[in-house]
Design a protein around this motif. Sequence first.
Motif, mmCIF file in Angstrom:
data_model
loop_
_atom_site.group_PDB
_atom_site.id
_atom_site.type_symbol
_atom_site.label_atom_id
_atom_site.label_comp_id
_atom_site.label_asym_id
_atom_site.label_seq_id
_atom_site.Cartn_x
_atom_site.Cartn_y
_atom_site.Cartn_z
ATOM 1 N N SER A 83 1.065 -1.251 -0.031
ATOM 2 C CA SER A 83 -0.217 0.045 -0.195
ATOM 3 C C SER A 83 1.106 1.012 -0.059
ATOM 4 O O SER A 83 0.463 1.795 0.668
ATOM 5 C CB SER A 83 -0.820 0.469 1.196
ATOM 6 O OG SER A 83 -1.546 -0.799 1.227
ATOM 7 N N SER B 247 -1.185 8.934 3.834
ATOM 8 C CA SER B 247 -1.134 9.202 5.376
ATOM 9 C C SER B 247 -0.492 9.809 6.129
ATOM 10 O O SER B 247 -0.265 10.218 7.348
ATOM 11 C CB SER B 247 -1.460 7.549 5.962
ATOM 12 O OG SER B 247 -0.943 6.922 6.347
ATOM 13 N N GLN C 237 -9.073 -0.867 8.198
ATOM 14 C CA GLN C 237 -8.216 0.465 8.010
ATOM 15 C C GLN C 237 -8.736 1.344 7.048
ATOM 16 O O GLN C 237 -9.249 2.952 7.175
ATOM 17 C CB GLN C 237 -6.697 0.196 7.383
ATOM 18 C CG GLN C 237 -5.971 -0.138 8.669
ATOM 19 C CD GLN C 237 -4.530 -0.923 8.537
ATOM 20 O OE1 GLN C 237 -4.114 -1.794 7.337
ATOM 21 N NE2 GLN C 237 -3.932 -0.153 9.033
ATOM 22 N N SER C 238 -9.895 1.434 6.540
ATOM 23 C CA SER C 238 -10.655 1.954 5.487
ATOM 24 C C SER C 238 -11.751 2.858 6.483
ATOM 25 O O SER C 238 -12.056 3.842 6.408
ATOM 26 C CB SER C 238 -11.075 1.435 4.225
ATOM 27 O OG SER C 238 -10.216 1.411 3.424
ATOM 28 N N GLU C 239 -11.803 2.202 7.398
ATOM 29 C CA GLU C 239 -13.054 2.970 8.837
ATOM 30 C C GLU C 239 -12.423 4.514 9.112
ATOM 31 O O GLU C 239 -10.797 4.700 9.418
ATOM 32 C CB GLU C 239 -13.233 1.915 9.511
ATOM 33 C CG GLU C 239 -15.025 3.161 10.629
ATOM 34 C CD GLU C 239 -15.202 1.660 11.493
ATOM 35 O OE1 GLU C 239 -15.864 2.193 12.433
ATOM 36 O OE2 GLU C 239 -13.896 0.510 11.706
ATOM 37 N N PRO D 103 -11.116 7.526 11.076
ATOM 38 C CA PRO D 103 -10.333 7.426 12.043
ATOM 39 C C PRO D 103 -11.821 8.961 12.720
ATOM 40 O O PRO D 103 -11.775 9.804 12.292
ATOM 41 C CB PRO D 103 -8.868 7.969 12.103
ATOM 42 C CG PRO D 103 -8.702 7.481 10.662
ATOM 43 C CD PRO D 103 -9.897 7.544 10.175
ATOM 44 N N GLN E 255 -1.273 4.260 -0.186
ATOM 45 C CA GLN E 255 -1.525 4.630 1.064
ATOM 46 C C GLN E 255 -0.980 5.743 2.522
ATOM 47 O O GLN E 255 -1.427 6.530 2.992
ATOM 48 C CB GLN E 255 -2.813 4.507 1.326
ATOM 49 C CG GLN E 255 -4.146 3.197 0.176
ATOM 50 C CD GLN E 255 -3.579 3.539 -0.783
ATOM 51 O OE1 GLN E 255 -2.767 2.490 -1.308
ATOM 52 N NE2 GLN E 255 -3.988 3.521 -2.003
ATOM 53 N N ASN E 256 0.364 4.934 2.551
ATOM 54 C CA ASN E 256 0.786 4.685 3.616
ATOM 55 C C ASN E 256 1.829 6.660 3.211
ATOM 56 O O ASN E 256 2.032 7.501 3.949
ATOM 57 C CB ASN E 256 2.262 3.708 3.355
ATOM 58 C CG ASN E 256 1.724 2.549 3.901
ATOM 59 O OD1 ASN E 256 1.078 3.046 5.765
ATOM 60 N ND2 ASN E 256 1.563 1.671 2.990
ATOM 61 N N ARG F 102 -2.313 -2.252 3.762
ATOM 62 C CA ARG F 102 -3.244 -1.760 4.815
ATOM 63 C C ARG F 102 -4.307 -3.439 4.091
ATOM 64 O O ARG F 102 -4.470 -3.746 3.911
ATOM 65 C CB ARG F 102 -4.437 -1.024 4.240
ATOM 66 C CG ARG F 102 -3.132 0.856 4.397
ATOM 67 C CD ARG F 102 -3.672 1.783 3.507
ATOM 68 N NE ARG F 102 -4.845 2.016 4.489
ATOM 69 C CZ ARG F 102 -5.341 2.381 5.458
ATOM 70 N NH1 ARG F 102 -3.828 3.403 6.158
ATOM 71 N NH2 ARG F 102 -6.870 3.370 6.019
ATOM 72 N N THR F 103 -5.897 -3.941 5.669
ATOM 73 C CA THR F 103 -6.323 -4.087 5.359
ATOM 74 C C THR F 103 -7.468 -3.161 5.384
ATOM 75 O O THR F 103 -7.353 -2.357 5.546
ATOM 76 C CB THR F 103 -6.143 -5.306 6.884
ATOM 77 O OG1 THR F 103 -6.962 -4.055 7.973
ATOM 78 C CG2 THR F 103 -5.372 -5.528 6.793
#
Length: 229
Positions: free
Chosen positions: A83, A90, A166-168, A170, A86-87, A162-163
């Motif tokens: 990922s 973030s 982890q898209s929920e 925060p 995305q990393n 990422r799983t």
Amino acid sequence: MNYLVATTKSWNIDAFHLHAPELPGTWHLISQPEQLTVALLDKLQPDYIFFPHWSWHVPDAITSQYQCVCFHMTDVPYGRGGSPLQNLISLGHKKTMLSALKMTSELDSGDVYAKVPLELNGTAQQIYQRASLLVYQIIRLIVSVNPQPQPQQGTATIFQRRTPAQSELPPNLNPEQLYDFIRMLDANNYPHAYIEYGNWKLELTQAEPCTDGTLQAKVQFHPLIGKPL
């Protein structure tokens, strides 16, 4: 000269059809993992095999016999692993390097053929499409110059894949962080940012900052499996 591109993403397939006819040599495309077989390679005998956005293990029997080139969206050895886009976002990165690597048995550790700058603005889908065009800049360089790949320099930093959980979304994100979180997951066939609300899963895409400091996004409601409506 004979070349093969292995990729499954629609935007990379489109880029192949756009750019391969302009490149020297004979070009072949496989778009399904099961098509990558030793028997096929023995028949084609490609001088290079290019793997844009390829997520499957390539057997040592292939990487040891053929020049296999993969592409990674970090300035390796920083950001090896899963990922990467995305990393990077973030962690607050605004730009990166698209690295072309000699594929080896150790993930993202191979020698470097070339690196080109890649901007990280826009949605994940827009960035992936932008990267797919840069891939062919690098491919053109490799097939024209046949460069000797160079060892990576520096200390390796490893990213974790990422799983979907982890898209929920925060809690307690500021507007910029909220925008980045939604856009970095906004790509075809990728787990979008979401919120669970009662019996519903609210998926968020197409985020846009507003001039008054607020944020707007498209929301799609999906019933949560196993919860009655």
